[in-house]
Design a protein around this motif. Sequence first.
Motif, PDB file in Angstrom:
ATOM      1  N   ALA A  79       3.277   6.368  -4.393  1.00 11.71           N
ATOM      2  CA  ALA A  79       2.268   6.978  -3.518  1.00 11.71           C
ATOM      3  C   ALA A  79       1.783   5.960  -2.484  1.00 11.71           C
ATOM      4  O   ALA A  79       0.584   5.771  -2.269  1.00 11.71           O
ATOM      5  N   ALA A  80       2.738   5.296  -1.846  1.00 10.34           N
ATOM      6  CA  ALA A  80       2.426   4.190  -0.932  1.00 10.34           C
ATOM      7  C   ALA A  80       2.121   4.693   0.472  1.00 10.34           C
ATOM      8  O   ALA A  80       2.652   5.715   0.916  1.00 10.34           O
ATOM      9  N   ASP A  81       1.283   3.943   1.160  1.00  7.29           N
ATOM     10  CA  ASP A  81       0.993   4.198   2.571  1.00  7.29           C
ATOM     11  C   ASP A  81       1.882   3.356   3.480  1.00  7.29           C
ATOM     12  O   ASP A  81       1.978   3.623   4.679  1.00  7.29           O
ATOM     13  N   LEU A  82       2.497   2.331   2.907  1.00 12.89           N
ATOM     14  CA  LEU A  82       3.366   1.454   3.685  1.00 12.89           C
ATOM     15  C   LEU A  82       4.370   0.794   2.745  1.00 12.89           C
ATOM     16  O   LEU A  82       3.998   0.242   1.720  1.00 12.89           O
ATOM     17  N   VAL A  83       5.639   0.898   3.100  1.00 14.13           N
ATOM     18  CA  VAL A  83       6.704   0.225   2.363  1.00 14.13           C
ATOM     19  C   VAL A  83       7.309  -0.808   3.295  1.00 14.13           C
ATOM     20  O   VAL A  83       7.572  -0.518   4.461  1.00 14.13           O
ATOM     21  N   TYR A  84       7.541  -2.027   2.789  1.00 22.48           N
ATOM     22  CA  TYR A  84       8.061  -3.078   3.663  1.00 22.48           C
ATOM     23  C   TYR A  84       9.212  -3.822   3.007  1.00 22.48           C
ATOM     24  O   TYR A  84       9.291  -3.954   1.782  1.00 22.48           O
TER      25      TYR A  84
ATOM     26  N   LEU B 219      -2.401  -4.497  12.758  1.00 18.85           N
ATOM     27  CA  LEU B 219      -3.719  -4.940  12.314  1.00 18.85           C
ATOM     28  C   LEU B 219      -4.679  -3.763  12.143  1.00 18.85           C
ATOM     29  O   LEU B 219      -5.449  -3.717  11.173  1.00 18.85           O
ATOM     30  N   GLU B 220      -4.652  -2.817  13.067  1.00 19.93           N
ATOM     31  CA  GLU B 220      -5.524  -1.640  12.918  1.00 19.93           C
ATOM     32  C   GLU B 220      -5.077  -0.784  11.733  1.00 19.93           C
ATOM     33  O   GLU B 220      -5.910  -0.191  11.039  1.00 19.93           O
ATOM     34  N   TYR B 221      -3.777  -0.725  11.491  1.00 23.72           N
ATOM     35  CA  TYR B 221      -3.276  -0.026  10.303  1.00 23.72           C
ATOM     36  C   TYR B 221      -3.791  -0.730   9.050  1.00 23.72           C
ATOM     37  O   TYR B 221      -4.188  -0.085   8.071  1.00 23.72           O
ATOM     38  N   GLY B 222      -3.808  -2.065   9.093  1.00 25.37           N
ATOM     39  CA  GLY B 222      -4.305  -2.830   7.961  1.00 25.37           C
ATOM     40  C   GLY B 222      -5.772  -2.600   7.676  1.00 25.37           C
ATOM     41  O   GLY B 222      -6.204  -2.667   6.522  1.00 25.37           O
ATOM     42  N   LEU B 223      -6.553  -2.324   8.724  1.00 23.98           N
ATOM     43  CA  LEU B 223      -7.975  -2.040   8.525  1.00 23.98           C
ATOM     44  C   LEU B 223      -8.192  -0.792   7.667  1.00 23.98           C
ATOM     45  O   LEU B 223      -9.258  -0.629   7.058  1.00 23.98           O
ATOM     46  N   LEU B 224      -7.186   0.077   7.617  1.00 22.64           N
ATOM     47  CA  LEU B 224      -7.279   1.294   6.805  1.00 22.64           C
ATOM     48  C   LEU B 224      -6.991   1.014   5.329  1.00 22.64           C
ATOM     49  O   LEU B 224      -7.049   1.932   4.510  1.00 22.64           O
ATOM     50  N   GLU B 225      -6.687  -0.243   5.002  1.00 21.06           N
ATOM     51  CA  GLU B 225      -6.415  -0.680   3.635  1.00 21.06           C
ATOM     52  C   GLU B 225      -5.319   0.147   2.976  1.00 21.06           C
ATOM     53  O   GLU B 225      -5.511   0.766   1.920  1.00 21.06           O
ATOM     54  N   PRO B 226      -4.138   0.168   3.582  1.00 21.97           N
ATOM     55  CA  PRO B 226      -3.035   0.959   3.022  1.00 21.97           C
ATOM     56  C   PRO B 226      -2.535   0.398   1.697  1.00 21.97           C
ATOM     57  O   PRO B 226      -2.547  -0.822   1.479  1.00 21.97           O
ATOM     58  N   LYS B 227      -2.083   1.274   0.836  1.00 20.87           N
ATOM     59  CA  LYS B 227      -1.419   0.844  -0.388  1.00 20.87           C
ATOM     60  C   LYS B 227       0.002   0.460  -0.018  1.00 20.87           C
ATOM     61  O   LYS B 227       0.747   1.272   0.540  1.00 20.87           O
ATOM     62  N   THR B 228       0.407  -0.777  -0.314  1.00 20.21           N
ATOM     63  CA  THR B 228       1.711  -1.260   0.112  1.00 20.21           C
ATOM     64  C   THR B 228       2.647  -1.466  -1.074  1.00 20.21           C
ATOM     65  O   THR B 228       2.209  -1.761  -2.190  1.00 20.21           O
ATOM     66  N   VAL B 229       3.938  -1.304  -0.793  1.00 22.60           N
ATOM     67  CA  VAL B 229       4.979  -1.523  -1.797  1.00 22.60           C
ATOM     68  C   VAL B 229       6.116  -2.292  -1.153  1.00 22.60           C
ATOM     69  O   VAL B 229       6.503  -2.001  -0.010  1.00 22.60           O
ATOM     70  N   TYR B 230       6.656  -3.246  -1.882  1.00 25.57           N
ATOM     71  CA  TYR B 230       7.751  -4.071  -1.381  1.00 25.57           C
ATOM     72  C   TYR B 230       9.088  -3.590  -1.935  1.00 25.57           C
ATOM     73  O   TYR B 230       9.226  -3.345  -3.131  1.00 25.57           O
ATOM     74  N   VAL B 231      10.062  -3.451  -1.048  1.00 21.16           N
ATOM     75  CA  VAL B 231      11.437  -3.165  -1.446  1.00 21.16           C
ATOM     76  C   VAL B 231      12.281  -4.371  -1.043  1.00 21.16           C
ATOM     77  O   VAL B 231      12.343  -4.725   0.138  1.00 21.16           O
ATOM     78  N   ALA B 232      12.893  -5.014  -2.007  1.00 18.51           N
ATOM     79  CA  ALA B 232      13.629  -6.249  -1.747  1.00 18.51           C
ATOM     80  C   ALA B 232      14.833  -6.011  -0.838  1.00 18.51           C
ATOM     81  O   ALA B 232      15.379  -4.911  -0.761  1.00 18.51           O
ATOM     82  N   GLY B 233      15.222  -7.086  -0.137  1.00 18.54           N
ATOM     83  CA  GLY B 233      16.404  -7.023   0.708  1.00 18.54           C
ATOM     84  C   GLY B 233      16.066  -6.866   2.176  1.00 18.54           C
ATOM     85  O   GLY B 233      14.903  -6.856   2.580  1.00 18.54           O
ATOM     86  N   CYS B 234      17.114  -6.756   2.979  1.00 18.52           N
ATOM     87  CA  CYS B 234      16.979  -6.640   4.433  1.00 18.52           C
ATOM     88  C   CYS B 234      16.951  -5.172   4.847  1.00 18.52           C
ATOM     89  O   CYS B 234      17.803  -4.389   4.433  1.00 18.52           O
ATOM     90  N   ALA B 235      15.967  -4.812   5.666  1.00 17.11           N
ATOM     91  CA  ALA B 235      15.860  -3.436   6.150  1.00 17.11           C
ATOM     92  C   ALA B 235      16.647  -3.216   7.432  1.00 17.11           C
ATOM     93  O   ALA B 235      17.116  -2.105   7.689  1.00 17.11           O
TER      94      ALA B 235
END
Length: 309
Positions: A104-109, A176-192
């Motif tokens: 239920a992530a708001d941002l995957v990186y 940075l403005e997206y970060g102000l919304l305090e998104p729930k983040t999830v990391y996916v390993a490897g190169c996107a």
Amino acid sequence: MDVSIIIPAYNRLWCLPRAIDSCRNTNCDVEIIVVDDGSSDGTWEWLEKQDNIVKIKQVNQGQTYAINNGIANARGKYIRFLDSDDFLVEGIIDKQFIAAEQHAADLVYSGVDIYVEDTKEIIKSPEITPWDDFLTVQLGNSYGSHFLGMLFKIELVKKVPRRPDYAFREDRMFLLEYGLLEPKTVYVAGCAGYWVKHTDQMQANYRGLKAQVTNWQHLNIYKKILSRLELDGKLTKNRKNAACNVLWPLAHWIALNHINEANEVVNWIYELNPSFKIPQKGVLGSMYKKMGFKNTEILLGLRRKLLAR
């Protein structure tokens, strides 16, 4: 629709097909939205012949307007942004979509590597350490995922429109403005994907007045974001320190043309972090410590003029 991929394009027909092809062959439902920002190289004529692409044509207004136009037409639960000269790694769209749904992530990186267009060389970036605080990473200058390596929740994206008034640094302002919304983040390993380096790159051609405007926008982004964090009681020590690591080199670039304004930035750095340590070593580091920032930059300016002669 699961994922909307927005690709702004302006006279990049030489690389646009590669960017589009890197978005295909997915298991999740993907729409590819290409916004032609008034190209004159045959981009629109080529797009009209392509299938399974949402095509939008606008009068040339700039990349930020093109991105906002794409967002307005997006139907996906998630959005990713892809510059027309960059491209994605096969399978990453599905991997990040699955991770977003599972957590239920708001941002995957994920990580992003560099691709040198002229030599076809791939330069590996350092492996990302999963982030404890998204804003601290984005405020600092340590390696963080480029936005092409990120998948965003559309609900939050629509709360943070891309900002034409920060056109030269609007991707930084957006993150940075997206970060102000305090998104729930999830990391996916490897190169996107691959951040492509080439001679036609926008950032590589900032000179003169455009460079000065870029520095002004960069500085004002930090003023706005840090002011907002302080007002909300969320300007932590780590965030202050991360910002100082960006503001110090920025002060150097500003000093090339506006020494007093640059010195004000340095004073601000020491307000944020009274124990800030000058990163330069050796003779230059000693000069900054003994003579102060302003006097050192004046001497450096005189040296540049002498060398130019």
